[in-house]
Design an enzyme around this catalytic site. Sequence first.
Site, short mmCIF file in Angstrom:
data_model
loop_
_atom_site.label_atom_id
_atom_site.label_comp_id
_atom_site.label_asym_id
_atom_site.label_seq_id
_atom_site.Cartn_x
_atom_site.Cartn_y
_atom_site.Cartn_z
N TYR A 257 1.01 -1.25 -0.04
CA TYR A 257 -0.08 -0.03 0.01
C TYR A 257 0.78 1.29 -0.13
O TYR A 257 0.70 2.15 -0.88
CB TYR A 257 -0.92 -0.13 1.23
CG TYR A 257 -1.85 1.27 1.26
CD1 TYR A 257 -2.97 1.27 0.64
CD2 TYR A 257 -1.82 2.28 1.91
CE1 TYR A 257 -3.85 2.28 0.61
CE2 TYR A 257 -2.54 3.17 2.23
CZ TYR A 257 -3.86 3.20 1.70
OH TYR A 257 -4.46 4.19 1.57
N LYS B 211 1.24 4.22 -2.88
CA LYS B 211 0.97 5.58 -2.52
C LYS B 211 1.98 6.79 -2.97
O LYS B 211 2.06 7.71 -3.20
CB LYS B 211 0.28 5.79 -1.15
CG LYS B 211 -1.19 5.02 -0.90
CD LYS B 211 -2.13 5.64 -1.90
CE LYS B 211 -3.52 4.90 -1.59
NZ LYS B 211 -4.35 5.45 -2.57
N1 LIG Z 1 -9.73 5.84 5.05
C1 LIG Z 1 -8.64 6.38 5.23
O1 LIG Z 1 -8.31 6.51 6.26
C2 LIG Z 1 -7.73 6.55 3.84
C3 LIG Z 1 -6.31 7.42 4.39
C4 LIG Z 1 -5.50 7.86 3.49
C5 LIG Z 1 -5.79 7.25 2.09
N2 LIG Z 1 -7.09 6.97 1.80
C6 LIG Z 1 -7.31 6.61 0.29
O2 LIG Z 1 -8.63 7.29 0.09
C7 LIG Z 1 -8.99 6.51 -1.14
C8 LIG Z 1 -10.60 5.96 -0.80
O3 LIG Z 1 -10.55 5.44 0.45
P1 LIG Z 1 -11.87 4.98 1.54
O4 LIG Z 1 -11.36 4.75 2.83
O5 LIG Z 1 -12.92 5.82 1.12
O6 LIG Z 1 -11.85 3.43 0.87
P2 LIG Z 1 -13.40 2.57 0.43
O7 LIG Z 1 -12.81 1.20 0.24
O8 LIG Z 1 -14.22 3.07 1.39
O9 LIG Z 1 -13.58 3.12 -1.06
C9 LIG Z 1 -12.88 2.54 -2.07
C10 LIG Z 1 -13.62 2.30 -3.42
O10 LIG Z 1 -12.98 1.91 -4.44
C11 LIG Z 1 -13.63 1.01 -5.03
N3 LIG Z 1 -12.76 0.16 -5.91
C12 LIG Z 1 -11.77 -0.74 -5.51
N4 LIG Z 1 -11.21 -1.42 -6.65
C13 LIG Z 1 -11.61 -0.70 -7.69
C14 LIG Z 1 -11.06 -0.92 -8.89
N5 LIG Z 1 -10.31 -1.97 -9.45
N6 LIG Z 1 -12.05 -0.22 -9.94
C15 LIG Z 1 -12.87 0.69 -9.33
N7 LIG Z 1 -12.97 0.95 -8.15
C16 LIG Z 1 -12.41 0.18 -7.23
C17 LIG Z 1 -14.39 0.09 -4.14
O11 LIG Z 1 -15.43 -0.65 -4.50
C18 LIG Z 1 -14.95 1.22 -3.34
O12 LIG Z 1 -16.03 1.91 -3.52
C19 LIG Z 1 -8.32 5.30 -1.26
O13 LIG Z 1 -7.36 5.55 -2.36
C20 LIG Z 1 -7.48 5.28 0.05
O14 LIG Z 1 -6.14 4.36 0.04
C21 LIG Z 1 -7.88 6.37 2.66
#
Ligand SMILES: NC(=O)c1ccc[n+]([C@@H]2O[C@H](COP(=O)([O-])OP(=O)(O)OC[C@H]3O[C@@H](n4cnc5c(N)ncnc54)[C@H](O)[C@@H]3O)[C@@H](O)[C@H]2O)c1
Length: 249
Positions: free
Chosen positions: A157, A161
Amino acid sequence: MTLSNQVAIVTGAGRAGKGIGRAIALALAKAGASVVISDFVPENADRVANEVITAGGKAIAITSDVTLSSDCEELVARTVNEFGRLDILINNAGITRDNLLLRMSEDDWDSVVNTNLKGAFLCTKAAARIMVKQRRGKIVNIASVMGIVGNAGQANYAASKGGIIALTKSVAKELGSRNININAVAPGFIQTVMTDALPEELRDRMREQVPLKRLGEPEDVANIVVFLCTEAASYLTGQVITIDGGLFM
Ligand SMILES: NC(=O)c1ccc[n+]([C@@H]2O[C@H](COP(=O)([O-])OP(=O)(O)OC[C@H]3O[C@@H](n4cnc5c(N)ncnc54)[C@H](O)[C@@H]3O)[C@@H](O)[C@H]2O)c1
């Protein structure tokens, strides 16, 4: 700071409830943009598109898997077909498959890097073709603080990133002359379905480490992303904005 008459794609925007992509889609629509809700889970994309419409915004849902170049190209083509242009791309789709290095399978590595990094490359390439012709575009990549500081148990991961940050800077250098801005945001601990699943005690410990003494909300990320898409941020490109309540400084 309006986005009226602008067209945006948000990948991975189908997570109802607390998804970061959903919050970004709602915030872009509130600022006036027409939003394409893209996700590889069709019913989830439909649900969030309906939420945007119910809130008074314009949205359509398009099912696409960001790991497939044909899907990314079709996503952009259908968007342009529907709305006549593409101004904004938010590369948000992301997954985790955590494990310590010695236990991490090749499949865990490939699926995370393919979704988080290759997916952003494929969507950016497809969108850039249109944006270069328009001589205008805004791209925001959702990275993570883990891509800057690293994290035990998240080599795949964190590498994906960190890669998206390097992708952001390289594309900024390539496409700046075409009036295309590309930036990344690096969220810290954001309250989503993922963090809700953690034990309360662990969440308390995380909160204690944050100078602002709270975990972030998806809207904290969405507000900065919308700002990066506006003309107010037109002299900003190739940057990484950390949204973590001051945790890593
Ligand atoms: N939640 C956190 O604390 C956090 C922190 C830093 C970064 N992020 C980043 O923010 C972004 C969103 O995170 P989140 O927590 O809302 O995650 P989440 O799992 O709730 O949402 C991710 C979405 O991506 C979709 N997805 C996964 N693989 C896919 C693919 N191959 N094609 C199309 N869609 C796909 C999933 O169906 C889901 O709806 C991600 O990139 C994550 O790495 C999240």
